[in-house]
Design a protein around this motif. Structure first.
Motif, short mmCIF file in Angstrom:
data_model
loop_
_atom_site.label_atom_id
_atom_site.label_comp_id
_atom_site.label_asym_id
_atom_site.label_seq_id
_atom_site.Cartn_x
_atom_site.Cartn_y
_atom_site.Cartn_z
N PRO A 100 0.81 -1.23 0.00
CA PRO A 100 0.00 0.00 0.00
C PRO A 100 0.84 1.27 0.00
O PRO A 100 0.42 2.29 -0.56
N ILE A 101 2.02 1.24 0.63
CA ILE A 101 2.88 2.43 0.66
C ILE A 101 3.27 2.84 -0.75
O ILE A 101 3.30 4.03 -1.09
N ILE A 102 3.54 1.86 -1.60
CA ILE A 102 3.91 2.15 -3.00
C ILE A 102 2.76 2.89 -3.70
O ILE A 102 2.97 3.92 -4.35
N HIS A 103 1.54 2.38 -3.56
CA HIS A 103 0.40 2.98 -4.27
C HIS A 103 0.01 4.33 -3.67
O HIS A 103 -0.40 5.24 -4.40
N ILE A 104 0.15 4.48 -2.36
CA ILE A 104 -0.12 5.79 -1.74
C ILE A 104 0.90 6.82 -2.23
O ILE A 104 0.56 7.97 -2.49
N GLY A 105 2.15 6.39 -2.40
CA GLY A 105 3.16 7.29 -2.94
C GLY A 105 2.80 7.77 -4.33
O GLY A 105 2.94 8.97 -4.65
N PHE A 106 2.30 6.87 -5.18
CA PHE A 106 1.90 7.25 -6.53
C PHE A 106 0.65 8.11 -6.54
O PHE A 106 0.42 8.86 -7.50
N LEU A 107 -0.18 8.04 -5.50
CA LEU A 107 -1.37 8.88 -5.43
C LEU A 107 -1.01 10.36 -5.37
O LEU A 107 -1.78 11.22 -5.84
N GLN A 149 -16.97 13.83 -5.41
CA GLN A 149 -17.81 12.68 -5.09
C GLN A 149 -17.18 11.38 -5.54
O GLN A 149 -16.79 11.23 -6.70
N ILE A 150 -17.08 10.44 -4.59
CA ILE A 150 -16.59 9.09 -4.88
C ILE A 150 -17.80 8.16 -4.87
O ILE A 150 -18.45 8.00 -3.85
N ASN A 151 -18.08 7.57 -6.01
CA ASN A 151 -19.24 6.69 -6.12
C ASN A 151 -18.90 5.31 -5.57
O ASN A 151 -18.78 4.33 -6.29
N HIS A 152 -18.71 5.28 -4.25
CA HIS A 152 -18.33 4.04 -3.57
C HIS A 152 -18.67 4.19 -2.09
O HIS A 152 -18.99 5.28 -1.63
N PHE A 153 -18.61 3.05 -1.34
CA PHE A 153 -18.90 3.13 0.09
C PHE A 153 -17.62 3.22 0.93
O PHE A 153 -17.67 3.32 2.15
N PHE A 154 -16.45 3.15 0.27
CA PHE A 154 -15.19 3.41 0.96
C PHE A 154 -14.22 4.00 -0.05
O PHE A 154 -14.51 4.08 -1.24
N CYS A 155 -13.07 4.43 0.44
CA CYS A 155 -12.12 5.17 -0.39
C CYS A 155 -11.15 4.21 -1.07
O CYS A 155 -10.02 4.05 -0.61
N ASP A 156 -11.58 3.59 -2.14
CA ASP A 156 -10.73 2.70 -2.92
C ASP A 156 -9.93 3.52 -3.92
O ASP A 156 -10.32 4.64 -4.28
N VAL A 157 -8.83 2.96 -4.42
CA VAL A 157 -8.00 3.74 -5.35
C VAL A 157 -8.63 3.83 -6.73
O VAL A 157 -8.43 4.83 -7.44
N LEU A 158 -9.39 2.84 -7.14
CA LEU A 158 -9.97 2.87 -8.49
C LEU A 158 -10.92 4.05 -8.68
O LEU A 158 -10.83 4.76 -9.68
N PRO A 159 -11.87 4.32 -7.75
CA PRO A 159 -12.68 5.53 -7.89
C PRO A 159 -11.87 6.82 -7.83
O PRO A 159 -12.20 7.80 -8.50
N LEU A 160 -10.79 6.83 -7.04
CA LEU A 160 -9.93 8.01 -6.99
C LEU A 160 -9.28 8.27 -8.34
O LEU A 160 -9.15 9.43 -8.77
N TYR A 161 -8.86 7.20 -9.02
CA TYR A 161 -8.26 7.38 -10.34
C TYR A 161 -9.25 8.04 -11.30
O TYR A 161 -8.85 8.84 -12.15
#
Length: 313
Positions: free
Chosen positions: A153-160, A170-182
């Motif tokens: 997860p540290i690797i992907h958070i760094g790329f965020l 607005q994130i169309n999800h019930f939690f903060c996943d990386v795919l909706p953030l993308y």
């Protein structure tokens, strides 16, 4: 925030589950309670019973602990949002959710691979089991699982941090996943998606390869056994683990490693419910109901409490 300045937002709005809030709250709250009691209860039983301090049960206890971590990372915020007017989650809460979810899911994959190797040694090399699956090796494998689980997860958070979010809060999800953030990024998330595909795919392929090789060896050994009783016992020992492996790997691969996963939108939610809520709920039952040693240990603890209660009174 405007699209012109493309500044990094500090808050998002989770818009998942817009209808049937009361019913869904009760359903998910019940699932959460059962999940936590089942997994933490299994951890407690394995920790308190000395005869369960073997590699298989140490891995199983850590699997239950990671399932609890997965549920705790997602469910409390989701339950709060059912009756929250704003449904706001900060960027740092977002990253924390993803960190603990990714930690739990990565650790689960490698723990299942470690359990498959343990079953391979126990069935294919029973006379060398205590040598090949020594206490030192078990500790090293467990430490390796948590190191990989934290690095992923540290690797992907760094790329965020290379992304800026200017399209919507607005994130169309019930939690903060990386795919909706993308999907919300006004910077092309191609590199992020590629890194997710590479790392998630590599870890999945590595752990699945260990599982497949272990089970092919196990099946070969089982079919060469002359005793039907021994064959049935060996198959029964592996059945629970194989069921858990199948549902965990299939759901994670279909979510994060399938082509164009970023563009799937609403299709993420049903699958996410399965791997974040249902699997942590099922695992304690899969491993407990078919395991006599765990059931006997639970009965022993209950009897000891019943005996101690009258003495205290």
């Amino acid at each position: 925030m405007t699209e012109g300045n493309q500044s990094l937002t500090t808050e998002f709005i989770l818009t998942g589950f817009k209808e049937l809030r009361t019913i869904l709250f009760l359903v998910f709250f019940t699932i959460y309670l059962i999940t936590m009691v089942g997994n933490l209860g299994l951890v407690a039983v394995i920790f308190t019973e000395p005869h369960l301090h073997t590699p298989m049960y140490i891995f199983l206890g850590n699997l239950a602990l990671m399932d609890s971590c997965c549920s705790c990372a997602i469910t409390p915020k989701m339950l709060q949002n059912f009756f929250s007017k704003d449904r706001i989650i900060s960027l740092y809460e977002c990253m924390a959710q993803w960190y603990f979810l990714c930690l739990a899911e990565t650790a689960d994959c490698f723990l299942l691979a470690a359990m498959a190797y343990d079953r391979y040694v126990a069935i294919c090399n029973p006379l060398q089991y205590h040598t090949l699956m020594s206490k030192e090796l078990c500790i090293q494998m467990t430490m390796g699982v948590y190191i990989a689980g934290n690095l992923h997860p540290i690797i992907h958070i760094g790329f965020l941090f290379r992304l800026t979010f200017c399209r919507s809060h607005q994130i169309n999800h019930f939690f903060c996943d990386v795919l909706p953030l993308y999907r919300l990024s006004c910077v092309d998330p191609y590199i992020n998606e590629l890194m997710l595909f590479i790392f998630a795919g590599s870890m999945s392929i590595l752990s699945i390869t260990i599982v497949i090789i272990s089970y092919l060896s196990i099946l070969f050994t089982i079919f060469t056994m002359k005793s039907n009783k021994g064959r049935g016992k060996a198959l029964s020992t592996c059945a629970s683990h194989f069921l858990s492996v199948s549902i965990v790997y299939s759901s994670l691969l279909f979510t994060y490693v399938r082509p164009n996963s970023v563009k799937k939108g609403d299709k993420d939610i049903p699958l996410a419910i399965f791997y974040t809520l249902v699997i942590p709920l099922l695992n304690p039952f899969i491993y407990t109901l078919r395991n006599r040693e765990v059931i006997n240990a639970m009965k022993k603890i209950v009897k000891m409490k019943q005996i101690s209660s009258p003495m205290n009174n």
